[in-house]
Design a protein around this motif. Structure first.
Motif, PDB file in Angstrom:
ATOM      1  N   LYS A 111       0.826  -1.164   0.021  1.00 59.65           N
ATOM      2  CA  LYS A 111      -0.025   0.080  -0.137  1.00 59.65           C
ATOM      3  C   LYS A 111       0.879   1.231  -0.001  1.00 59.65           C
ATOM      4  N   GLY A 112       0.398   2.332  -0.249  1.00 59.25           N
ATOM      5  CA  GLY A 112       0.970   3.564  -0.287  1.00 59.25           C
ATOM      6  C   GLY A 112       0.933   4.158   1.240  1.00 59.25           C
ATOM      7  N   PRO A 113       1.927   5.182   1.241  1.00 62.35           N
ATOM      8  CA  PRO A 113       1.884   5.739   2.975  1.00 62.35           C
ATOM      9  C   PRO A 113       0.540   6.282   3.255  1.00 62.35           C
ATOM     10  N   GLN A 114       0.311   6.089   4.329  1.00 64.88           N
ATOM     11  CA  GLN A 114      -1.031   6.767   5.130  1.00 64.88           C
ATOM     12  C   GLN A 114      -0.642   7.739   5.914  1.00 64.88           C
ATOM     13  N   PHE A 115      -1.176   8.924   5.800  1.00 60.07           N
ATOM     14  CA  PHE A 115      -1.043   9.914   6.721  1.00 60.07           C
ATOM     15  C   PHE A 115      -1.628   9.563   8.262  1.00 60.07           C
ATOM     16  N   ILE A 116      -0.582   9.615   9.225  1.00 62.72           N
ATOM     17  CA  ILE A 116      -1.017   9.629  10.583  1.00 62.72           C
ATOM     18  C   ILE A 116      -1.337  11.109  11.323  1.00 62.72           C
TER      19      ILE A 116
ATOM     20  N   TRP B 138       4.060  12.915  -8.130  1.00 64.02           N
ATOM     21  CA  TRP B 138       4.397  11.420  -8.442  1.00 64.02           C
ATOM     22  C   TRP B 138       5.987  11.305  -7.555  1.00 64.02           C
ATOM     23  N   TYR B 139       5.760  10.020  -6.943  1.00 58.62           N
ATOM     24  CA  TYR B 139       7.130   9.862  -5.928  1.00 58.62           C
ATOM     25  C   TYR B 139       7.749   8.360  -6.695  1.00 58.62           C
ATOM     26  N   LEU B 140       8.945   8.416  -6.253  1.00 61.51           N
ATOM     27  CA  LEU B 140       9.453   6.997  -6.700  1.00 61.51           C
ATOM     28  C   LEU B 140      10.023   6.392  -5.279  1.00 61.51           C
ATOM     29  N   GLN B 141       9.630   5.093  -5.098  1.00 59.10           N
ATOM     30  CA  GLN B 141      10.345   4.530  -3.760  1.00 59.10           C
ATOM     31  C   GLN B 141      10.941   3.055  -3.933  1.00 59.10           C
TER      32      GLN B 141
ATOM     33  N   CYS C 145       1.641   7.654  -6.810  1.00 61.59           N
ATOM     34  CA  CYS C 145       1.051   8.807  -6.950  1.00 61.59           C
ATOM     35  C   CYS C 145       0.357   9.324  -5.750  1.00 61.59           C
ATOM     36  N   ALA C 146       0.151  10.759  -5.614  1.00 58.53           N
ATOM     37  CA  ALA C 146      -0.362  10.965  -4.424  1.00 58.53           C
ATOM     38  C   ALA C 146      -1.230  12.423  -4.815  1.00 58.53           C
ATOM     39  N   SER C 147      -2.329  12.585  -4.168  1.00 55.24           N
ATOM     40  CA  SER C 147      -2.927  14.151  -4.380  1.00 55.24           C
ATOM     41  C   SER C 147      -3.454  14.774  -3.066  1.00 55.24           C
ATOM     42  N   SER C 148      -3.603  15.975  -3.208  1.00 56.44           N
ATOM     43  CA  SER C 148      -4.032  16.855  -1.920  1.00 56.44           C
ATOM     44  C   SER C 148      -4.970  17.948  -2.489  1.00 56.44           C
ATOM     45  N   LEU C 149      -5.659  18.313  -1.359  1.00 56.33           N
ATOM     46  CA  LEU C 149      -6.523  19.440  -1.562  1.00 56.33           C
ATOM     47  C   LEU C 149      -5.987  20.545  -0.808  1.00 56.33           C
ATOM     48  N   ASP C 150      -5.620  20.349   0.665  1.00 57.35           N
ATOM     49  CA  ASP C 150      -4.479  21.166   1.192  1.00 57.35           C
ATOM     50  C   ASP C 150      -3.275  20.381   1.672  1.00 57.35           C
TER      51      ASP C 150
ATOM     52  N   PHE D  38      -2.814  12.279  -0.027  1.00 60.66           N
ATOM     53  CA  PHE D  38      -3.185  10.939   0.297  1.00 60.66           C
ATOM     54  C   PHE D  38      -2.499  10.083  -1.106  1.00 60.66           C
ATOM     55  N   PHE D  39      -2.139   9.112  -0.718  1.00 61.17           N
ATOM     56  CA  PHE D  39      -1.194   8.211  -1.717  1.00 61.17           C
ATOM     57  C   PHE D  39      -2.009   7.108  -2.371  1.00 61.17           C
ATOM     58  N   GLY D  40      -1.642   6.762  -3.519  1.00 62.41           N
ATOM     59  CA  GLY D  40      -2.388   5.598  -4.173  1.00 62.41           C
ATOM     60  C   GLY D  40      -1.374   4.454  -3.715  1.00 62.41           C
ATOM     61  N   PRO D  41      -1.873   3.298  -4.429  1.00 65.14           N
ATOM     62  CA  PRO D  41      -1.328   1.930  -3.968  1.00 65.14           C
ATOM     63  C   PRO D  41      -0.058   1.769  -4.215  1.00 65.14           C
ATOM     64  N   GLY D  42       0.437   2.377  -5.836  1.00 65.00           N
ATOM     65  CA  GLY D  42       1.266   2.503  -6.351  1.00 65.00           C
ATOM     66  C   GLY D  42       1.642   1.705  -7.543  1.00 65.00           C
TER      67      GLY D  42
END
Lengths: 116, 111
Positions: A42-47, B34-37, B92-97, B101-105
Motif C-alpha cells: 500500500k501507499g503511505p497513509q497520513f497519521i 509522483w514519487y519513486l520509492q 501517485c499522491a494528491s492533495s486538496l490542502d 493521499f497516496f495511491g497503492p503504487g
C-alpha cells in the motif's frame, strides 16, 4: 554470495504496550513534520502532522513530539495493536505557499511489529 | 469516496523498453505528486502538479522520464527507455490542502 538487506530500524512490541518511534531530520527550515504509516503493498497513509512552532500534538492513540533543538521527532502509539504493524516514515517539508505541502522529504522508515 | 487510483499495479518489462503509469487523483484535488520509492526507503518526489502546471520537476530525470497532466485531473508518468535501476514502486499522491493521499503504487520490475 553477497546478500543485500533492508537495514531498516525495527521495533518489536507486545500488544497493549506503548510504542515510540524516533526520527532525526536535517532541515532546520522545515515548517511541517508528518508521520506516515505504510503497510505492505500500500501507499503511505497520513497519521499526524505537527507545525514547527509546536512541540507536541496529540491524535487518537498517537502523540507526536518535536524537539527542534536537536532536530528530533518522535511518534508515540498508545496501546499498540497488531493492526499497527507496518513501516513508519517521518517526513519534513517547507510549505510551498498556498495550501499544499510542497516537496516532502522522507526519512528512513522504522518497521514496527506488534505481537499478539 | 474512492482514493487515488493507479494502474497498472505491477509491470515487468525488459530494459530499454518504454513504460507508462497512470494516476487518477481524488476528485477535487488540485495538487498531484509522483514519487519513486526504492525498497526499504521512503518515497522521493519526482514531480508536483498544481492543476495542469508542473510546479516542481527538479527531481525528474528528464532524459528518460516525462509526465503530463493535460486536463488537470489524470496524470501519466512515462519512462523511455527503462533501465535496470528504474525498478521501484512509483507512487501517485494528491492533495486538496496539506494532507497528501497516496495511491497503492505501481511496482515496476526491469529485467
Amino acid at each position: 554470495g553477497e546478500s543485500v538487506g533492508l537495514h531498516l530500524p525495527t521495533l518489536s512490541v507486545q500488544e497493549g504496550d506503548n510504542s515510540i518511534i524516533n526520527c532525526a531530520y536535517s532541515n532546520s527550515a522545515s515548517d511541517y513534520f508528518i508521520w506516515y504509516k505504510q503497510e505492505s503493498g500500500k501507499g503511505p497513509q497520513f497519521i499526524i502532522d505537527i507545525r514547527s512552532n509546536m512541540d507536541k500534538r496529540q491524535g487518537q492513540r498517537v502523540t507526536v513530539l518535536l524537539n527542534k533543538t536537536v532536530k528530533h521527532l518522535s511518534l508515540q502509539i498508545a496501546a499498540t495493536q497488531p493492526g499497527d504493524s507496518a513501516v513508519y516514515f517521518c517526513a519534513e517539508t517547507e510549505v510551498a505557499g498556498g495550501t499544499s505541502y510542497g516537496k516532502l522529504t522522507f526519512g528512513q522508515g522504522t518497521i514496527l511489529t506488534v505481537h499478539p | 469516496e474512492a482514493g487515488v487510483v493507479q494502474s497498472p499495479r505491477y509491470k515487468i518489462i525488459e530494459k530499454k523498453q518504454p513504460v507508462a503509469f497512470w494516476c487518477n487523483p481524488i476528485s477535487g484535488h488540485n495538487t498531484l505528486y509522483w514519487y519513486l520509492q526504492n525498497l526499504g526507503q521512503g518515497p522521493e518526489l519526482l514531480i508536483r502538479y498544481e492543476n495542469e502546471e508542473a510546479v516542481d520537476d527538479s527531481q525528474l530525470p528528464k532524459d528518460r522520464f516525462s509526465a503530463e497532466r493535460l486536463k488537470g485531473v489524470d496524470s501519466t508518468l512515462k519512462i523511455q527507455p527503462a533501465e535496470l535501476g528504474d525498478s521501484a514502486v512509483y507512487l501517485c499522491a494528491s492533495s486538496l490542502d496539506h494532507e497528501q493521499f497516496f495511491g497503492p503504487g505501481t511496482r515496476l520490475t526491469v529485467l
